[in-house]
Motif scaffolding. Structure first.
Motif, short mmCIF file in Angstrom:
data_model
loop_
_atom_site.label_atom_id
_atom_site.label_comp_id
_atom_site.label_asym_id
_atom_site.label_seq_id
_atom_site.Cartn_x
_atom_site.Cartn_y
_atom_site.Cartn_z
N ILE A 19 0.84 -1.21 0.00
CA ILE A 19 0.00 0.00 0.00
C ILE A 19 0.87 1.26 0.00
O ILE A 19 0.56 2.24 -0.67
N GLY A 20 1.99 1.18 0.73
CA GLY A 20 2.91 2.32 0.75
C GLY A 20 3.42 2.66 -0.64
O GLY A 20 3.56 3.83 -0.99
N ARG A 21 3.66 1.64 -1.46
CA ARG A 21 4.20 1.90 -2.80
C ARG A 21 3.10 2.13 -3.85
O ARG A 21 3.27 2.91 -4.77
N PHE A 22 1.97 1.42 -3.72
CA PHE A 22 0.96 1.45 -4.79
C PHE A 22 -0.36 2.13 -4.40
O PHE A 22 -1.30 2.16 -5.18
N GLY A 23 -0.39 2.65 -3.16
CA GLY A 23 -1.66 3.21 -2.65
C GLY A 23 -2.20 4.38 -3.45
O GLY A 23 -3.40 4.67 -3.37
N ASN A 24 -1.31 5.05 -4.21
CA ASN A 24 -1.81 6.22 -4.95
C ASN A 24 -1.72 6.04 -6.47
O ASN A 24 -1.75 7.02 -7.21
N VAL A 25 -1.65 4.79 -6.94
CA VAL A 25 -1.60 4.62 -8.41
C VAL A 25 -2.95 5.00 -9.02
O VAL A 25 -3.04 5.35 -10.20
N ILE A 26 -4.00 4.93 -8.20
CA ILE A 26 -5.25 5.60 -8.55
C ILE A 26 -5.40 6.69 -7.48
O ILE A 26 -5.39 6.39 -6.28
N GLU A 27 -5.49 7.92 -7.94
CA GLU A 27 -5.39 9.08 -7.05
C GLU A 27 -6.28 8.96 -5.80
O GLU A 27 -7.51 8.80 -5.93
N HIS A 28 -5.67 9.08 -4.64
CA HIS A 28 -6.37 9.06 -3.35
C HIS A 28 -7.28 7.84 -3.17
O HIS A 28 -8.31 7.93 -2.49
N CYS A 29 -6.95 6.73 -3.83
CA CYS A 29 -7.90 5.61 -3.83
C CYS A 29 -7.16 4.33 -3.49
O CYS A 29 -7.11 3.39 -4.29
N SER A 30 -6.61 4.28 -2.27
CA SER A 30 -5.76 3.14 -1.92
C SER A 30 -6.54 1.84 -1.85
O SER A 30 -5.95 0.75 -1.87
N ILE A 31 -7.87 1.92 -1.80
CA ILE A 31 -8.67 0.69 -1.78
C ILE A 31 -8.39 -0.14 -3.05
O ILE A 31 -8.49 -1.38 -3.01
N VAL A 67 -14.44 7.60 -7.84
CA VAL A 67 -13.03 7.54 -8.25
C VAL A 67 -12.67 8.83 -9.01
O VAL A 67 -11.62 9.44 -8.76
N LEU A 68 -13.54 9.25 -9.89
CA LEU A 68 -13.25 10.49 -10.64
C LEU A 68 -13.19 11.69 -9.69
O LEU A 68 -12.31 12.55 -9.81
N ARG A 69 -14.13 11.72 -8.71
CA ARG A 69 -14.16 12.88 -7.80
C ARG A 69 -12.91 13.00 -6.94
O ARG A 69 -12.63 14.06 -6.39
N LEU A 70 -12.17 11.89 -6.79
CA LEU A 70 -10.95 11.94 -5.98
C LEU A 70 -9.80 12.63 -6.73
O LEU A 70 -8.75 12.85 -6.16
N HIS A 71 -10.03 12.94 -8.01
CA HIS A 71 -8.98 13.60 -8.80
C HIS A 71 -9.08 15.12 -8.67
O HIS A 71 -10.17 15.68 -8.73
N PRO A 72 -7.92 15.77 -8.53
CA PRO A 72 -7.92 17.23 -8.46
C PRO A 72 -8.16 17.83 -9.85
O PRO A 72 -7.80 17.21 -10.85
N ASP A 73 -8.76 19.01 -9.88
CA ASP A 73 -8.88 19.71 -11.15
C ASP A 73 -7.49 19.99 -11.70
O ASP A 73 -6.55 20.23 -10.94
N LEU A 74 -7.38 19.95 -13.03
CA LEU A 74 -6.12 20.33 -13.66
C LEU A 74 -5.97 21.85 -13.51
O LEU A 74 -6.92 22.59 -13.82
#
Ligand SMILES: NC(=O)N[C@H]1NC(=O)NC1=O
Length: 174
Positions: A19-31, A67-74
């Motif tokens: 989780i430490g390494r791959f927890g953010n491969v989908i933004e803010h979505c470590s699940i 999942v989309l909502r966890l992404h920051p605006d560009l």
């Protein structure tokens, strides 16, 4: 631990380190990483990517919207505040979003708001695969789509972002 890993090293990670390494491969979505840890051993990074994508595909539409909502605006507020995740910050820089003119910035801000008002989730695009001009063009075109189309397109972009984040941790051995 070195910056990059081989797939064998990935397969040896305990849950916390995974989780430490791959927890953010989908933004803010470590699940997403938490859900696929049980599928080790992975043959290669594509196998890990596939497992994450299958988990995302199985989410109900409300989960995909989440999942989309966890992404920051560009080039949005978080970017201005310097509060993006390391990954997102590097991706936005790679697209040249940190060098936009004030006019381009305002256009992206206004279009992001229109997009969010129409669909109820933010505009998501793989910034590493698009320069700022393509992003500005893309958001204007995608505003014309239906919510169902945009949910699909947004999730496909999340998967592309995920693959590039995975490759930055586990470079392709081929
Ligand atoms: N809104 C949006 O697309 N954000 C993302 N895109 C990307 O490549 N990194 C992000 O954080």
């Amino acid at each position: 631990m070195s910056d990059v890993l081989t797939i064998s090293q990935v397969n040896e990670l305990n849950y916390e380190d995974f989780i430490g390494r791959f927890g953010n491969v989908i933004e803010h979505c470590s699940i997403c990483a938490a859900a696929v840890w049980r599928f080790r051993p992975f043959h290669d990074i594509r196998h890990l990517h596939q497992a994450i994508c299958s988990f995302v595909d199985l989410l109900p539409n409300t989960g995909k919207e989440g999942v989309l909502r966890l992404h920051p605006d560009l080039a949005g507020r978080l970017a201005e505040l310097g509060s993006l995740t390391q990954e997102s910050s590097a991706e936005q820089k790679a697209a040249g979003l940190d060098t936009m003119t004030p006019e381009e910035k305002q256009l992206l801000k206004d279009t992001n708001s229109k997009y969010r008002d129409k669909f109820g989730f933010p505009f998501v695009i793989c910034a590493r695969q698009n320069k700022k001009e393509a992003i500005l063009k893309g958001i204007v075109e995608r505003l014309e789509h239906s919510a169902a189309e945009e949910l699909n397109i947004g999730i496909e972009e999340v998967k592309k972002i995920c693959m590039l984040r995975l490759l930055s941790i586990v470079p392709d051995e081929k």
